[in-house]
Design a protein around this motif. Structure first.
Motif, PDB file in Angstrom:
ATOM      1  N   ALA A   1      34.202  -1.144  57.878  1.00  0.00           N
ATOM      2  CA  ALA A   1      33.839  -2.469  58.384  1.00  0.00           C
ATOM      3  C   ALA A   1      34.964  -3.475  58.153  1.00  0.00           C
ATOM      4  CB  ALA A   1      32.553  -2.941  57.710  1.00  0.00           C
ATOM      5  N   VAL A   2      35.544  -3.438  56.932  1.00  0.00           N
ATOM      6  CA  VAL A   2      36.609  -4.385  56.599  1.00  0.00           C
ATOM      7  C   VAL A   2      37.796  -4.214  57.538  1.00  0.00           C
ATOM      8  CG1 VAL A   2      38.342  -4.910  54.839  1.00  0.00           C
ATOM      9  CG2 VAL A   2      35.958  -4.648  54.186  1.00  0.00           C
ATOM     10  N   VAL A   3      38.222  -2.957  57.713  1.00  0.00           N
ATOM     11  CA  VAL A   3      39.417  -2.705  58.521  1.00  0.00           C
ATOM     12  C   VAL A   3      39.128  -2.938  60.004  1.00  0.00           C
ATOM     13  CG1 VAL A   3      41.176  -1.001  59.087  1.00  0.00           C
ATOM     14  CG2 VAL A   3      40.293  -1.142  56.786  1.00  0.00           C
ATOM     15  N   ALA A   4      37.878  -2.676  60.440  1.00  0.00           N
ATOM     16  CA  ALA A   4      37.544  -2.909  61.842  1.00  0.00           C
ATOM     17  C   ALA A   4      37.700  -4.383  62.191  1.00  0.00           C
ATOM     18  CB  ALA A   4      36.113  -2.459  62.119  1.00  0.00           C
ATOM     19  N   LEU A   5      37.238  -5.240  61.287  1.00  0.00           N
ATOM     20  CA  LEU A   5      37.353  -6.678  61.547  1.00  0.00           C
ATOM     21  C   LEU A   5      38.811  -7.119  61.497  1.00  0.00           C
ATOM     22  CD1 LEU A   5      35.760  -9.161  62.168  1.00  0.00           C
ATOM     23  CD2 LEU A   5      35.530  -9.606  59.742  1.00  0.00           C
ATOM     24  N   ALA A   6      39.541  -6.607  60.492  1.00  0.00           N
ATOM     25  CA  ALA A   6      40.960  -6.966  60.375  1.00  0.00           C
ATOM     26  C   ALA A   6      41.718  -6.475  61.601  1.00  0.00           C
ATOM     27  CB  ALA A   6      41.543  -6.366  59.104  1.00  0.00           C
ATOM     28  N   GLY A   7      41.296  -5.315  62.137  1.00  0.00           N
ATOM     29  CA  GLY A   7      41.970  -4.751  63.300  1.00  0.00           C
ATOM     30  C   GLY A   7      41.920  -5.674  64.493  1.00  0.00           C
ATOM     31  N   TYR A   8      40.823  -6.421  64.641  1.00  0.00           N
ATOM     32  CA  TYR A   8      40.743  -7.329  65.768  1.00  0.00           C
ATOM     33  C   TYR A   8      41.816  -8.406  65.654  1.00  0.00           C
ATOM     34  CZ  TYR A   8      38.820  -9.636  69.761  1.00  0.00           C
ATOM     35  OH  TYR A   8      38.681 -10.142  71.027  1.00  0.00           O
ATOM     36  N   TYR A   9      42.062  -8.848  64.422  1.00  0.00           N
ATOM     37  CA  TYR A   9      43.080  -9.890  64.245  1.00  0.00           C
ATOM     38  C   TYR A   9      44.478  -9.333  64.461  1.00  0.00           C
ATOM     39  CZ  TYR A   9      39.430 -13.033  62.971  1.00  0.00           C
ATOM     40  OH  TYR A   9      38.305 -13.809  63.050  1.00  0.00           O
ATOM     41  N   VAL A  10      44.676  -8.067  64.092  1.00  0.00           N
ATOM     42  CA  VAL A  10      45.959  -7.421  64.398  1.00  0.00           C
ATOM     43  C   VAL A  10      46.169  -7.399  65.905  1.00  0.00           C
ATOM     44  CG1 VAL A  10      47.206  -5.230  64.339  1.00  0.00           C
ATOM     45  CG2 VAL A  10      45.972  -5.992  62.324  1.00  0.00           C
ATOM     46  N   MET A  11      45.095  -7.021  66.615  1.00  0.00           N
ATOM     47  CA  MET A  11      45.182  -6.937  68.069  1.00  0.00           C
ATOM     48  C   MET A  11      45.461  -8.304  68.673  1.00  0.00           C
ATOM     49  SD  MET A  11      42.345  -5.145  70.452  1.00  0.00           S
ATOM     50  CE  MET A  11      41.264  -6.537  70.622  1.00  0.00           C
ATOM     51  N   ALA A  12      44.753  -9.321  68.176  1.00  0.00           N
ATOM     52  CA  ALA A  12      44.924 -10.661  68.733  1.00  0.00           C
ATOM     53  C   ALA A  12      46.316 -11.207  68.414  1.00  0.00           C
ATOM     54  CB  ALA A  12      43.854 -11.583  68.184  1.00  0.00           C
ATOM     55  N   THR A  13      46.837 -10.886  67.217  1.00  0.00           N
ATOM     56  CA  THR A  13      48.192 -11.327  66.871  1.00  0.00           C
ATOM     57  C   THR A  13      49.195 -10.704  67.826  1.00  0.00           C
ATOM     58  OG1 THR A  13      47.459 -11.345  64.593  1.00  0.00           O
ATOM     59  CG2 THR A  13      49.811 -11.581  64.968  1.00  0.00           C
ATOM     60  N   ALA A  14      49.008  -9.408  68.095  1.00  0.00           N
ATOM     61  CA  ALA A  14      49.887  -8.744  69.058  1.00  0.00           C
ATOM     62  C   ALA A  14      49.782  -9.428  70.415  1.00  0.00           C
ATOM     63  CB  ALA A  14      49.516  -7.264  69.181  1.00  0.00           C
ATOM     64  N   GLY A  15      48.562  -9.827  70.789  1.00  0.00           N
ATOM     65  CA  GLY A  15      48.365 -10.512  72.057  1.00  0.00           C
ATOM     66  C   GLY A  15      49.109 -11.838  72.097  1.00  0.00           C
ATOM     67  N   ALA A  16      49.024 -12.587  70.994  1.00  0.00           N
ATOM     68  CA  ALA A  16      49.707 -13.880  70.930  1.00  0.00           C
ATOM     69  C   ALA A  16      51.213 -13.679  71.048  1.00  0.00           C
ATOM     70  CB  ALA A  16      49.353 -14.588  69.631  1.00  0.00           C
ATOM     71  N   VAL A  17      51.758 -12.691  70.321  1.00  0.00           N
ATOM     72  CA  VAL A  17      53.198 -12.411  70.389  1.00  0.00           C
ATOM     73  C   VAL A  17      53.595 -12.055  71.814  1.00  0.00           C
ATOM     74  CG1 VAL A  17      54.985 -10.810  69.633  1.00  0.00           C
ATOM     75  CG2 VAL A  17      53.357 -11.717  67.980  1.00  0.00           C
ATOM     76  N   SER A  18      52.735 -11.256  72.461  1.00  0.00           N
ATOM     77  CA  SER A  18      53.047 -10.840  73.830  1.00  0.00           C
ATOM     78  C   SER A  18      53.082 -12.026  74.785  1.00  0.00           C
ATOM     79  CB  SER A  18      52.013  -9.810  74.282  1.00  0.00           C
ATOM     80  OG  SER A  18      51.750  -9.929  75.642  1.00  0.00           O
ATOM     81  N   LEU A  19      52.156 -12.983  74.584  1.00  0.00           N
ATOM     82  CA  LEU A  19      52.107 -14.122  75.506  1.00  0.00           C
ATOM     83  C   LEU A  19      53.219 -15.124  75.216  1.00  0.00           C
ATOM     84  CD1 LEU A  19      48.330 -14.963  75.921  1.00  0.00           C
ATOM     85  CD2 LEU A  19      49.860 -13.900  77.535  1.00  0.00           C
ATOM     86  N   ILE A  20      53.536 -15.332  73.930  1.00  0.00           N
ATOM     87  CA  ILE A  20      54.494 -16.382  73.564  1.00  0.00           C
ATOM     88  C   ILE A  20      55.916 -15.901  73.791  1.00  0.00           C
ATOM     89  CG2 ILE A  20      55.351 -17.821  71.700  1.00  0.00           C
ATOM     90  CD1 ILE A  20      52.487 -17.642  70.512  1.00  0.00           C
ATOM     91  N   TRP A  21      56.243 -14.690  73.259  1.00  0.00           N
ATOM     92  CA  TRP A  21      57.632 -14.228  73.337  1.00  0.00           C
ATOM     93  C   TRP A  21      57.847 -13.197  74.441  1.00  0.00           C
ATOM     94  CZ3 TRP A  21      55.814 -15.014  68.147  1.00  0.00           C
ATOM     95  CH2 TRP A  21      56.420 -16.123  67.532  1.00  0.00           C
ATOM     96  N   LYS A  22      56.784 -12.917  75.224  1.00  0.00           N
ATOM     97  CA  LYS A  22      56.880 -11.947  76.324  1.00  0.00           C
ATOM     98  C   LYS A  22      57.455 -10.617  75.841  1.00  0.00           C
ATOM     99  CE  LYS A  22      56.629 -15.412  79.621  1.00  0.00           C
ATOM    100  NZ  LYS A  22      55.343 -15.897  79.152  1.00  0.00           N
ATOM    101  N   MET A  23      56.997 -10.184  74.675  1.00  0.00           N
ATOM    102  CA  MET A  23      57.531  -8.959  74.091  1.00  0.00           C
ATOM    103  C   MET A  23      56.703  -7.781  74.578  1.00  0.00           C
ATOM    104  SD  MET A  23      58.011  -8.235  70.109  1.00  0.00           S
ATOM    105  CE  MET A  23      59.218  -9.394  69.567  1.00  0.00           C
ATOM    106  N   LYS A  24      57.350  -6.819  75.232  1.00  0.00           N
ATOM    107  CA  LYS A  24      56.599  -5.707  75.814  1.00  0.00           C
ATOM    108  C   LYS A  24      55.960  -4.839  74.739  1.00  0.00           C
ATOM    109  CE  LYS A  24      59.174  -5.111  80.025  1.00  0.00           C
ATOM    110  NZ  LYS A  24      60.332  -4.391  80.522  1.00  0.00           N
ATOM    111  N   MET A  25      56.655  -4.719  73.604  1.00  0.00           N
ATOM    112  CA  MET A  25      56.135  -3.837  72.569  1.00  0.00           C
ATOM    113  C   MET A  25      54.845  -4.386  71.973  1.00  0.00           C
ATOM    114  SD  MET A  25      57.819  -1.167  72.493  1.00  0.00           S
ATOM    115  CE  MET A  25      58.052  -1.309  74.243  1.00  0.00           C
TER     116      MET A  25
END
Lengths: 81, 228, 244
Positions: C64-88
């Motif tokens: 449960a703990v890691v599942a919730l944290a995983g969403y924030y990892v995913m969203a952080t990756a999303g933010a990086v992708s939108l702000i810096w247009k980073m494909k990775m």
């Protein structure tokens, strides 16, 4: 070790079914989670290798002529029909 | 010729969208008809006992209103996307934030507003207490506006997809849940004799929040959909 | 710092470094999981109130703990992708979603199995369970949206927007579900938080939480390697890697 015997560990005072099924299913899901990308990576690498090998062969290679003959056969059929 | 100002542009856009949807009255009527039909399903499924229906009425009315809103969410940008006017909108010098907002407002005027205005009729049919009806109306007015804004995000993200219909429900239903909780709780509060103002205030707060942030997400979503 | 950040955007570097990280992290993770589970299953005393069924906590809580944290990892990756247009970052976002969904599923399932002997029912519409269910829907929504797009670059960006909208909404959803539950709380079921857990029970739990985080990292990196290869299939470095 908390339990006295293997049987006691399996039964867990009547809770064994729940505990063991929870652990079993979880381990299965986690194993799938790890195995899937591992197999996928190997498959992608293998596919890329065959793909590159095929495209690297000179145009007079067997693959190319086969594709060509297939095309020409279709082309010759079309006007006749 | 100079481009019209931001407000004038949004006003004209609003008028255009409303006129366009008024020309297709069947599409306006569809969600309302859906609302009426699903309300008719409940007595058939739950039994016609007035007491049972009355006790479920706040939740039922809100769930049906939510689903009716979901039905119309997909159409928000669809026709504009198909005839290319959405692309024009993205290229226009006016900020996309306000133009998107007037699109949503136009859609709410012909869906959420009508739904809320019609809801007292169905509330009476489901034996909801008469005192709860004004609160139901008010909560639906506030709540459907939030639903339209959130639904717009889903519509913006899926407008470029050919098979977006079911997907949009998957995407936005989780975000509808808080609205459902507070909307039905407001109506329930009147029935149990508790003041409904706190719930309505939270719904209003959600509306402010959605007004501030949802157009940003919609604008980003539209740009992605057009680029794809 | 910035050079490191730039390197993160380079597919060959990321592919190489993830390989060398996985080489030691993966065995360590498996060891941690095996140790923690054995410890929790056999070497801890049973709870005085719940008996042996409480041993499910050792997978339920970490998942449960890691599942919730995983969403924030995913969203952080999303933010990086939108702000810096980073494909990775797109690749990372897509890689995180199925792992998070699977862990949420594990948390829900073990919770249900734990609920049967403890409360006498498989499913309770309790605030935390309902929130976890909504989290599963959020994960599945991201995966469904990604798969619906044919253009994978646009798919990554659309998912980034969706995961950011989700991040803004998660606190609202959690608070409202909490509030909803306190309004309707049935008196028969009492939830007692693990506020006073005995250290002998706590240590295996901590080990497993860390191992689950490591497992998430491993799965994320492995999924990313597949994503990188698929995206970079036409480049020179992949050709060299394949051995041609």
């Amino acid at each position: 070790m908390y339990f006295d015997s293997f049987q006691a560990a399996m039964a867990m005072d009547g809770h064994g079914v729940f505990v063991w099924s929870a652990y079993g299913i979880s381990v299965l899901v986690l194993a799938l989670l790890l195995l899937r990308p591992w197999r996928q990576e190997r498959r992608v690498l293998r596919e890329l290798a065959t793909q590159w090998k095929r495209s690297n062969q000179p145009p007079r290679g067997t693959n190319h002529s086969q594709a060509n003959s297939g095309l020409s056969r279709e082309g010759s059929d079309a006007p006749g029909s | 010729m100079t481009a019209p100002g931001m407000l004038a542009f949004s006003g004209r856009l609003l008028r255009r969208q409303v006129v366009l949807s008024l020309r297709r009255p069947v599409e306006i009527a569809n969600p309302l008809l859906f609302f009426a039909m699903v309300v008719a399903l409940f007595p058939l499924g739950l039994g016609p006992a007035p007491a049972t229906l009355a006790s479920f009425a706040p939740g039922l009315l809100w769930i049906v209103a939510l689903l009716a809103n979901l039905l119309s969410a997909d159409t928000l940008f669809r026709s504009d996307f198909e005839d290319g006017s959405l692309e024009q909108l993205l290229l226009a010098p006016q900020p996309l934030y306000t133009s998107v907002l007037s699109c949503v407002l136009a859609q709410w005027l012909v869906s959420g507003l009508l739904l809320a205005l019609l809801s007292p009729l169905f509330a009476v049919m489901l034996n909801l207490q008469p005192e709860a009806i004004p609160v139901l109306l008010l909560s639906l007015l506030l709540g459907t506006a939030v639903l339209s804004l959130v639904g717009g995000i889903g519509a913006a993200l899926t407008v470029g997809l050919k098979r977006g219909g079911m997907l949009i429900a998957l995407l936005i239903l989780p975000f509808y849940m808080p609205v459902l909780i507070f909307g039905s709780a407001a109506v329930q509060a009147v029935i149990t004799g508790v003041p409904a103002t706190p719930h309505l205030a939270i719904l209003a707060a959600m509306l402010c929040f959605a007004l501030a942030l949802a157009p940003l997400a919609m604008a980003a979503g539209l740009r992605i959909s057009i680029d794809a | 710092m910035w050079s490191f950040f730039h390197k993160l955007g380079s597919p060959p570097w990321l592919y190489r470094i993830s390989g060398s990280i996985l080489r030691w992290l993966l065995p360590l993770t498996l060891l941690g999981l095996a140790l923690g589970m054995t410890w929790g299953l056999f070497f801890t005393a049973p709870d005085f109130r719940q008996g042996n069924s409480y041993r499910i906590i050792y997978i339920h809580v970490p998942a449960a703990v890691v599942a919730l944290a995983g969403y924030y990892v995913m969203a952080t990756a999303g933010a990086v992708s939108l702000i810096w247009k980073m494909k990775m970052a797109d690749v990372a976002l897509r890689a995180a979603a199925p792992v998070g969904a699977a862990l949420t599923f594990v948390a829900l399932l073990t919770g249900a199995i734990w609920g049967k002997p403890t409360w006498g029912t498989w499913w309770v519409w309790d605030a935390r369970i309902t929130s976890m269910l909504i989290l599963l829907f959020l994960y599945l929504g991201v995966i469904a949206l990604y798969e619906a797009y044919d253009n994978k670059e646009a798919a990554g960006k659309a998912c980034a927007v969706l995961s950011l909208v989700g991040t803004v909404n998660i606190p609202i959803i959690y608070k409202s579900v909490d509030w909803w539950y306190s309004l309707h709380q049935p008196a028969s079921i009492k939830f007692t938080g693990p506020s006073s857990i005995d250290p002998s029970m706590l240590y295996p739990l901590l080990l497993l939480i860390i191992s689950f985080y490591a497992l998430f990292t491993c799965c994320l990196l492995m999924n990313m390697r597949v994503g990188i290869l698929q995206r970079e299939a036409r480049t020179k470095w992949v050709r060299k890697l394949v051995g041609l």
